[in-house]
Design a protein around this motif. Structure first.
Motif, PDB file in Angstrom:
ATOM      1  N   VAL A 173       0.835  -1.203   0.000  1.00 32.45           N
ATOM      2  CA  VAL A 173       0.000   0.000   0.000  1.00 32.45           C
ATOM      3  C   VAL A 173       0.870   1.255   0.000  1.00 32.45           C
ATOM      4  N   THR A 174       1.948   1.248   0.795  1.00 29.77           N
ATOM      5  CA  THR A 174       2.834   2.421   0.852  1.00 29.77           C
ATOM      6  C   THR A 174       3.489   2.690  -0.498  1.00 29.77           C
ATOM      7  N   VAL A 200       0.846   4.155  -2.813  1.00 34.01           N
ATOM      8  CA  VAL A 200       0.534   5.548  -2.461  1.00 34.01           C
ATOM      9  C   VAL A 200       1.596   6.491  -3.001  1.00 34.01           C
ATOM     10  N   LYS A 235       1.468   6.698  -6.908  1.00 35.02           N
ATOM     11  CA  LYS A 235       0.261   7.291  -7.476  1.00 35.02           C
ATOM     12  C   LYS A 235       0.052   8.747  -7.074  1.00 35.02           C
ATOM     13  N   THR A 236       0.876   9.249  -6.149  1.00 43.25           N
ATOM     14  CA  THR A 236       0.733  10.635  -5.689  1.00 43.25           C
ATOM     15  C   THR A 236       1.909  11.456  -6.203  1.00 43.25           C
ATOM     16  N   ASN A 292       3.608   6.648   7.924  1.00 49.36           N
ATOM     17  CA  ASN A 292       2.337   7.377   7.867  1.00 49.36           C
ATOM     18  C   ASN A 292       2.106   8.233   9.105  1.00 49.36           C
ATOM     19  N   MET A 349       1.556  11.906   3.615  1.00 46.49           N
ATOM     20  CA  MET A 349       1.432  10.487   3.261  1.00 46.49           C
ATOM     21  C   MET A 349       0.182   9.887   3.884  1.00 46.49           C
ATOM     22  N   ARG A 350      -0.109  10.272   5.109  1.00 46.16           N
ATOM     23  CA  ARG A 350      -1.297   9.740   5.780  1.00 46.16           C
ATOM     24  C   ARG A 350      -2.563  10.098   5.011  1.00 46.16           C
ATOM     25  N   SER A 401      -2.739  10.870   1.806  1.00 50.45           N
ATOM     26  CA  SER A 401      -2.729  10.170   0.516  1.00 50.45           C
ATOM     27  C   SER A 401      -3.109   8.700   0.680  1.00 50.45           C
ATOM     28  N   THR A 402      -2.656   8.101   1.777  1.00 49.40           N
ATOM     29  CA  THR A 402      -3.007   6.701   2.033  1.00 49.40           C
ATOM     30  C   THR A 402      -4.505   6.549   2.259  1.00 49.40           C
ATOM     31  N   ASN A 452      -6.857   8.546   1.161  1.00 50.93           N
ATOM     32  CA  ASN A 452      -7.551   8.786  -0.110  1.00 50.93           C
ATOM     33  C   ASN A 452      -7.504   7.562  -1.011  1.00 50.93           C
ATOM     34  N   LEU A 453      -6.330   6.914  -1.053  1.00 54.16           N
ATOM     35  CA  LEU A 453      -6.204   5.717  -1.886  1.00 54.16           C
ATOM     36  C   LEU A 453      -7.124   4.610  -1.386  1.00 54.16           C
TER      37      LEU A 453
END
Length: 369
Positions: free
Chosen positions: A52-53, A56, A59-60, A317, A323-324, A326-327, A329-330
């Motif tokens: 997941v990291t 993220v 994709k960001t 995160n 990052m938190r 964005s995570t 949102n993903l």
């Protein structure tokens, strides 16, 4: 005749005191279940969190261009590799402890080369992360001038150096073979997938020289950098000559929290591992006590590494609001897509059932007529 009998009586007890006791594994079936459960959970969670990291960051756009995120992305790749080969460690320390079969010997070499390489990569990356954070806080102009291309070259260089000084030697030195459990060599205590005894002295030299350079110095460096950064940030926060906005103050505090969490997790994971590697190459008595000591020392050390690498994405995160967000949102977008797909499938199935019911009722009315 009496002298001969006396000599035989004196020598017989000496022959009976030799080590002829049956070999007993230093663990039982319950230990296998406990260790396997812990490691499988860590392996799956590590895959999910690091995967997941990575997604993220990739994709960001704002994260992809961030210099710290470049190091974190590489760290996640290292942790994924380590988690992917952890099943080999589980086999060699449980079912394959005395006989590595039916797993091909190639996987034994792959495990040792990959595991030590990723350990070194992780240590150097975390030390580099601390140095980068120190530069950003103490020398912000220098940090801004640092090009992403230069950082990419540095990251690639770390991987190449660790591949050359860790992966290749361990592929050569280690192999899967049945061990002589009656030997006084340290190898007698180790699993079937372990060091080839003919390279014992070379490996001892590697532990004395390579581990301090690639593991001990980074650990000390991370601790010192963390202390320096903490002191600098709190000096900035308490001094009146630095007119920091509330946003910058919060950002600096979060940077400290992130670094301290990663540093503490790194120390918890790698200090037991390095302590075991130093202890294991020493000559100890060939007794059941030291066999169990070796087994559980090595097992706990490896579990600490798995814990450290599993927790790293959580700390990334916690220490980075960007990052938190964005995570979250993903995950939200992924869940929305899944729920939309489920609703679409549900609506399709409902319309199909309604259409079938209409056709059935129509056919019934025709038959009645």
């Amino acid at each position: 005749m009496s002298n001969t009998t006396t000599i035989m009586e004196m020598t017989t007890p000496v022959q009976n005191t030799t080590n002829t006791s049956a070999y007993v594994r230093p663990f039982d079936d319950t230990s296998i279940v406990v260790v396997a459960t812990i490691l499988i959970i860590f392996m799956v969670v590590c895959w999910l969190l690091n995967g997941v990291t990575i997604a993220v960051i990739l994709k960001t756009p704002s994260l992809r261009k961030d210099k710290f995120m470049m190091l974190i992305l590489s760290l996640c790749c290292s942790d994924l590799i380590s988690a992917s080969i952890s099943w080999i460690w589980l086999h060699r320390r449980t079912w394959g402890f005395d006989d590595f079969n039916p797993i091909p010997p190639f996987f034994c070499k792959l495990y040792w080369g990959g595991d030590i390489m990723t350990n070194f990569v992780t240590a150097m990356h975390i030390f580099g992360f601390a140095c980068l954070r120190f530069t950003a806080i103490k020398f912000p102009t220098t940090f801004r001038r640092l090009k992403r291309r230069t950082l990419k070259i540095g990251i690639m260089s770390v991987w190449l150096v660790c591949f050359g000084c860790a992966f290749i030697p361990h592929v050569i030195w280690f192999k899967a073979a049945k061990r002589d459990r009656t030997s006084d060599s340290p190898v007698a205590r180790w699993p079937a997938c372990t060091l080839d005894p003919i390279y014992l002295e070379e490996y001892r030299a590697f532990v004395r020289i390579g581990y301090p350079i690639m593991l001990h110095i980074p650990v000390i460096g991370v601790v010192l950098m963390s202390l320096l950064i903490t002191g600098i940030v709190y000096y900035h926060l308490s001094s009146t000559q630095f007119n920091l906005s509330s946003k910058n103050r919060r950002k600096d505090k979060q940077a400290i929290i992130q670094l301290l969490l990663i540093a503490c997790c790194f120390i918890v994971g790698y200090v037991p591992f390095t302590a075991y590697e130093i202890w294991a190459v020493q000559s100890w008595p060939s007794t059941q006590y030291y066999a169990r000591m070796d087994y559980w020392f090595g097992t706990v050390g490896y579990i600490c590494i798995r814990f450290s690498e599993t927790m790293n994405p959580i700390f990334y995160n916690l220490g980075s609001p960007k990052m938190r967000a964005s995570t979250l949102n993903l995950l939200k977008n992924t869940c929305n897509v899944d729920s939309m797909q489920l609703r679409s499938i549900s609506n399709t199935s409902k319309s199909t059932r309604v259409h079938s019911a209409v056709k059935a009722s129509a056919s019934e009315s025709v038959s009645v007529k």
